[in-house]
Design an enzyme around this catalytic site. Structure first.
Site, PDB file in Angstrom:
ATOM      1  CD  GLU A  52      -3.562   1.368   2.999  1.00  0.00           C
ATOM      2  OE1 GLU A  52      -3.819   0.153   2.855  1.00  0.00           O
ATOM      3  OE2 GLU A  52      -3.194   2.098   2.035  1.00  0.00           O
ATOM      4  CG  PHE A 114      -8.533   7.818  -9.379  1.00  0.00           C
ATOM      5  CD1 PHE A 114      -8.855   6.515  -9.721  1.00  0.00           C
ATOM      6  CD2 PHE A 114      -7.290   8.067  -8.818  1.00  0.00           C
ATOM      7  CE1 PHE A 114      -7.945   5.484  -9.508  1.00  0.00           C
ATOM      8  CE2 PHE A 114      -6.373   7.048  -8.607  1.00  0.00           C
ATOM      9  CZ  PHE A 114      -6.706   5.750  -8.959  1.00  0.00           C
ATOM     10  CD  GLN A 115      -6.510   5.949  -5.284  1.00  0.00           C
ATOM     11  OE1 GLN A 115      -5.835   6.900  -4.937  1.00  0.00           O
ATOM     12  NE2 GLN A 115      -6.040   4.703  -5.315  1.00  0.00           N
ATOM     13  CE  LYS A 164      -2.699  15.813  -4.831  1.00  0.00           C
ATOM     14  NZ  LYS A 164      -2.455  14.832  -5.892  1.00  0.00           N
ATOM     15  CG  MET A 484     -13.728 -19.267  18.857  1.00  0.00           C
ATOM     16  SD  MET A 484     -13.751 -20.242  20.378  1.00  0.00           S
ATOM     17  CE  MET A 484     -12.772 -19.207  21.464  1.00  0.00           C
TER      18      MET A 484
END
Ligand SMILES: Cc1ncc(C[n+]2csc(CCOP(=O)(O)OP(=O)(O)O)c2C)c(N)n1
Ligand SMILES: [Mg+2]
Length: 585
Positions: A52, A114-115, A164, A484
């Site tokens: 993502e 969940f999630q 959802k 760097m």
């Protein structure tokens, strides 16, 4: 005319109405209802990325290359939190993106379902605005509002989190949607009194500088900037976010200011008696120690976001407005000022002594680097890339030494041709951003200039590029180190190299094999005499992505440098080498 459909269908329909052509994302449970109607859309192309974070940076690259709002999509919980970094990146660099995330069903929110992640809460400080949508009928209006907010005023990321059940429920689709945004009315027209005052200061100044930031290109004001610069004869400095907004080759361009800016640009700001700051935010990487920054300068500060003005440095003349309108009005006001003063040379002020001083700085302290007997100079690779590929390509950079050399050595002549992560400094930006740029501008040549550290964060999007037919070109500036950070260890930590050696010298991983594993062409180059041939070979391949693994010297350093927290006056041209500033008045 209303039409009965699900919230998910309404989402896709709304995206079509917003003329969205490309969405970058990955599906999952909560967003799954939206992916079903997406399959049927003939207008919206969904690009399945591999992470993502890649979706978010691709949306940023797409947005910056096209001037449109970029779109990314993810599921709830970990899908959404993987978007946090690019959202923060877009916020820092004012890039217009809309991130659409699935959320657990509204009845489950707050139950540690969940999630479940409170992505609206998490992104509150890093979005221009965000929404939680729990009713199907609110989806089209929210999408219209999200695009409007992302793309107008000071651009930025907007997140739309949709539960959802809102995606699954039925609703009546209507378009267009009346937006409900009381209090959101960005000021674009500058105040004429402030403009006149700015023109007067420009005419009276003896050592003025146009200090140009990313907002000028975002406003599409490069052409106006050139007119204003040539009308006045003022020197122009372009920040990291503004490289290309004013042509590098233009005689009035003194370079990039800041931590790794040119001595001439840094000296110009420090010794100026007037800074005309346009679409820029006096970032600490530009100002150095703030209380010693441009000590003698009056400040004209124009920005679309009133919150920027006098945030870091008091503005004597604050101007709120769109940079294009501000510059267009300034041109008129400066012309009136010239007429009123009867200036003989047709210019507003007398800057001859100022230019003599700056020309001396430019001649004495040009950008330069040392060659290495036992390895390839990274700056040489980037310089040759700029020469052979030319200014009409897009260049995306990661974060680190290679990014600074890309800012210094390519040579930008076109606005928006350098795309990088300025404010956030997000490693891993280059490859997915280049993918987004190439999808937005398929006819353009797009190079990612990446570090070996950055490349290992997001190179999986090469799979996306190979499969979706997005032939970007990647130059990995492989110094085997988090260069760097190593540079800071060299300078400030007594050469104690704690955890910066990536051991890529052992070819773990072998970037050529990695490229081939992803269906790309891999090329290795470790000698100066082979650099041109490697670049030319990459330029000839246009059907698949190409990766060149440039093995470069690990000890090359980025100069000039203003050490963090010190004054710009203490800039070093090379190690232990300070420029002579005298004759500044
Ligand atoms: C996500 C992230 N983690 C850590 C850093 C700190 N950091 C800045 S530059 C840098 C080194 C980058 O290494 P590389 O990509 O090899 O570039 P180089 O400096 O060697 O050109 C690191 C670790 C960062 N900017 N971003
Ligand atoms: Mg490196």
């Amino acid at each position: 005319m209303t039409e009965r459909m699900t919230g998910a269908q309404a989402l896709v329909r709304a995206l079509e109405h917003m003329e969205v052509e490309t969405v970058f994302g990955i599906p999952g449970g909560a967003i799954l209802p939206a992916y079903d109607p997406l399959l049927d859309s003939t207008k919206v192309r969904h690009v399945l990325v591999r992470h993502e974070q890649g979706a978010g940076h691709a949306a940023e690259g797409y947005a910056q290359a096209t001037g449109k709002v970029g779109v990314c999509m993810a599921t709830s919980g970990p899908g959404a939190t993987n978007l946090v970094t690019p959202i923060a990146d877009a916020y820092m660099d004012s890039v217009p993106i809309v991130a659409i995330t699935g959320q657990v069903a509204s009845s489950m929110i707050g139950t540690d379902a969940f999630q479940e992640a409170d992505i609206v809460g998490i992104t509150m400080p890093i979005t221009k605005h965000n929404f939680l949508v729990t009713r199907a009928e609110d989806i089209p209006r929210t999408i219209a509002e999200a695009f409007h907010i992302a793309g107008t005023g000071r651009p930025g990321p907007v997140l739309v989190d949709i539960s959802k059940d809102a995606l699954q429920d039925e609703m009546d689709f209507v378009w267009p949607q009346p937006m409900q945004l009381p209090g959101y009315r960005p000021v674009t027209r500058p105040h004429s009194k402030q403009i006149r005052e700015a023109a007067r200061l420009i005419a009276e100044a003896r050592r003025p500088v146009l200090y140009v930031g990313g907002g000028v290109h975002k406003a599409g004001a490069s052409a106006e900037l050139k007119v204003l610069a040539e009308l006045t004869g003022m020197p122009v400095a372009t920040t990291l976010m503004a490289r290309g907004t004013f042509p590098d080759a233009h005689p009035q361009h003194v370079g990039m200011p800041g931590m790794h800016g040119t001595v001439a640009a840094v000296g110009a700001l420090q010794r100026a008696d007037l800074l005309v700051a346009l679409g820029t935010r006096f970032d600490d990487r530009v100002t150095g120690r703030l209380d010693t920054f441009a000590p003698d300068a009056k400040i004209v500060h124009a920005d679309i976001d009133p919150a920027e003005i006098s945030k870091n440095r008091h503005a004597d003349v604050p101007i709120v407005g769109d940079a294009r309108e501000v510059i267009a009005d300034l041109i008129v006001a400066v012309k009136a000022e010239i007429e009123a003063r009867g200036a003989v040379d047709g210019r507003s002020g007398d800057y001859a002594d100022w230019w003599a001083y700056l020309d001396r700085l430019r001649e004495t302290y040009p950008l330069g680097y040392e060659d290495h007997e036992d390895g390839l100079a990274p700056q040489y690779v980037i310089e040759r890339l700029g020469k052979l590929v030319g200014p009409d390509a897009f260049y995306c950079a990661g974060v680190g030494q290679h990014q600074m050399w890309a800012a210094q050595y390519i040579g930008y002549e076109n606005p928006g041709s350098f795309i990088n992560s300025g404010g956030a400094g997000t490693m891993g930006f280059a490859v997915p951003a280049a993918m987004g740029v190439k999808m937005g501008r398929p006819d353009a040549t797009v190079w990612a200039i990446d570090g070996d550290g950055c490349f290992q964060m997001t190179n999986q999007e090469l799979a996306t590029c190979a499969i979706e037919g997005v032939p970007i070109k990647v130059a990995v500036i492989n110094n085997g180190n988090l260069g760097m950070v190593r540079q800071w260890q060299t300078l400030f930590y007594n050469e104690r190299y704690s955890n910066t050696d990536l051991q890529t010298a052992r070819l773990i991983p072998d970037f050529v094999k990695l490229a081939e594993a992803y269906g790309c062409v891999g090329i290795r180059c470790d000698k100066a005499e082979d650099v041109d041939a490697a670049i030319q070979k990459a330029m000839e391949i246009n059907d698949v992505p190409v990766v060149i693994d440039f093995i470069v010297h690990k000890d090359a350093m980025v100069w000039p440098m203003v050490a963090a927290g010190t004054s710009n006056d203490d800039i070093k041209y090379a190690r232990d080498l300070a420029p002579e500033w005298e004759n500044g008045d």
